[in-house]
Motif scaffolding. Sequence first.
Motif, PDB file in Angstrom:
ATOM      1  N   UNK A 165      30.351  -0.325 -23.719  1.00  0.00           N
ATOM      2  CA  UNK A 165      29.222  -0.152 -22.808  1.00  0.00           C
ATOM      3  C   UNK A 165      27.919  -0.048 -23.587  1.00  0.00           C
ATOM      4  N   UNK A 166      26.931  -0.844 -23.186  1.00  0.00           N
ATOM      5  CA  UNK A 166      25.655  -0.900 -23.890  1.00  0.00           C
ATOM      6  C   UNK A 166      24.558  -0.107 -23.192  1.00  0.00           C
ATOM      7  N   UNK A 167      24.752   0.220 -21.934  1.00  0.00           N
ATOM      8  CA  UNK A 167      23.741   0.979 -21.202  1.00  0.00           C
ATOM      9  C   UNK A 167      23.743   0.622 -19.737  1.00  0.00           C
ATOM     10  N   UNK A 168      22.830   1.209 -18.997  1.00  0.00           N
ATOM     11  CA  UNK A 168      22.727   0.918 -17.570  1.00  0.00           C
ATOM     12  C   UNK A 168      21.298   1.145 -17.099  1.00  0.00           C
ATOM     13  N   UNK A 169      21.004   0.656 -15.921  1.00  0.00           N
ATOM     14  CA  UNK A 169      19.672   0.790 -15.330  1.00  0.00           C
ATOM     15  C   UNK A 169      19.812   0.944 -13.824  1.00  0.00           C
ATOM     16  N   UNK A 170      18.925   1.747 -13.257  1.00  0.00           N
ATOM     17  CA  UNK A 170      18.860   1.828 -11.797  1.00  0.00           C
ATOM     18  C   UNK A 170      18.243   0.532 -11.266  1.00  0.00           C
ATOM     19  N   UNK A 171      18.241   0.388  -9.941  1.00  0.00           N
ATOM     20  CA  UNK A 171      17.729  -0.813  -9.303  1.00  0.00           C
ATOM     21  C   UNK A 171      16.434  -0.501  -8.548  1.00  0.00           C
ATOM     22  N   UNK A 172      15.468  -1.389  -8.653  1.00  0.00           N
ATOM     23  CA  UNK A 172      14.229  -1.288  -7.875  1.00  0.00           C
ATOM     24  C   UNK A 172      14.085  -2.541  -7.020  1.00  0.00           C
ATOM     25  N   UNK A 173      13.199  -2.456  -6.028  1.00  0.00           N
ATOM     26  CA  UNK A 173      12.978  -3.584  -5.126  1.00  0.00           C
ATOM     27  C   UNK A 173      11.567  -4.134  -5.325  1.00  0.00           C
ATOM     28  N   UNK A 174      11.444  -5.462  -5.190  1.00  0.00           N
ATOM     29  CA  UNK A 174      10.193  -6.153  -5.468  1.00  0.00           C
ATOM     30  C   UNK A 174       9.892  -7.155  -4.346  1.00  0.00           C
ATOM     31  N   UNK A 175       8.602  -7.440  -4.200  1.00  0.00           N
ATOM     32  CA  UNK A 175       8.193  -8.426  -3.191  1.00  0.00           C
ATOM     33  C   UNK A 175       6.871  -9.045  -3.618  1.00  0.00           C
ATOM     34  N   UNK A 176       6.664 -10.286  -3.191  1.00  0.00           N
ATOM     35  CA  UNK A 176       5.389 -10.958  -3.421  1.00  0.00           C
ATOM     36  C   UNK A 176       4.290 -10.175  -2.706  1.00  0.00           C
ATOM     37  N   UNK A 177       3.049 -10.196  -3.209  1.00  0.00           N
ATOM     38  CA  UNK A 177       1.955  -9.426  -2.589  1.00  0.00           C
ATOM     39  C   UNK A 177       1.799  -9.669  -1.099  1.00  0.00           C
ATOM     40  N   UNK A 178       1.931 -10.931  -0.675  1.00  0.00           N
ATOM     41  CA  UNK A 178       1.749 -11.235   0.752  1.00  0.00           C
ATOM     42  C   UNK A 178       2.792 -10.530   1.605  1.00  0.00           C
ATOM     43  N   UNK A 179       4.018 -10.454   1.121  1.00  0.00           N
ATOM     44  CA  UNK A 179       5.082  -9.775   1.856  1.00  0.00           C
ATOM     45  C   UNK A 179       4.942  -8.262   1.723  1.00  0.00           C
TER      46      UNK A 179
END
Length: 298
Positions: free
Chosen positions: A163-177
């Motif tokens: 195991x090398x590591x882990x990361x939480x998840x974030x959400x992204x959207x284009x500026x218009x959305x």
Amino acid sequence: MLNFKQLHHFWNVARAGGIVRASERSGLAPQTLSGQIAILEASLGVSLFRRRGRGLALTETGQMVLDYAEEIFRVGSELEEALHNRAAGRAIPFRVGIADVVPKAIAWLLLAPSMKLAEPVRIVCREDKMVRLLGDLAIHKLDVVLADSPMPAHTDVRGYNHKLGESSISFFAAPSLAESLTGSFPANLVRQPMLIPGADAAVRRPLMQWFEEQHIAPHIVGEFDDAALMKAFGEAGVGVFPAATLIAEQVCHQHGVRCLGEASAVSEAYYAISVERRISHPATLAISRSGLEGAKRD
């Protein structure tokens, strides 16, 4: 002490499927091979072969010894190649399989430490489905496989997960959305178009579970095996998409999107899978020691 010459004779016989065939390949007399294996069995105190018709079959212990022998002679071959490359001033080849569900930015972070070794490394990357990469790993066409999950328990490949590591998840959207969303995160995701990883991605199940726990019925407009393609659709404003929080800044800068919020309860782990119990390749050793967080700090 283990006699490696006798072990090598055993290895050749096991791979050839019998003493006669091994004799034809090696040029040694069948009696010589048979005698050497008998001495090895006596020194180990075990039976390595059993009769099966006119041929030989490995015992359970013999199969275990063969597995170790495969690793011993593979490492020896790699050592010889590494010394030859060093003497010739050539770069050490580092053959990496990258599961297609691993984001390319994460793959770079994981591999970055291997590019900073004192000895030059020539990296060869291949992206494919994990099952096919593991097949190539088993026959030593690859030195390591990077994946978002450990090696499946049901696979026939003998390998080890690091195991090398882990990361939480974030959400992204284009500026218009993003500008059209109302309310606070994560409630502002309700009834919004959503882009999600394909079924092969390890994060898919915990992500869908998180939606359910948050009472968000996602309006899924796209599923993607390729994380880069999912981000391209997100950049075009097609929908909201998830990505590793660890690379949030890079995702925003590269794709011109905004981070809407972090789902800290959802995490994605990353693994290096090798056929070695104890890693010997200097590049694989570098990435395993550094891990994801260490590579990010560098």
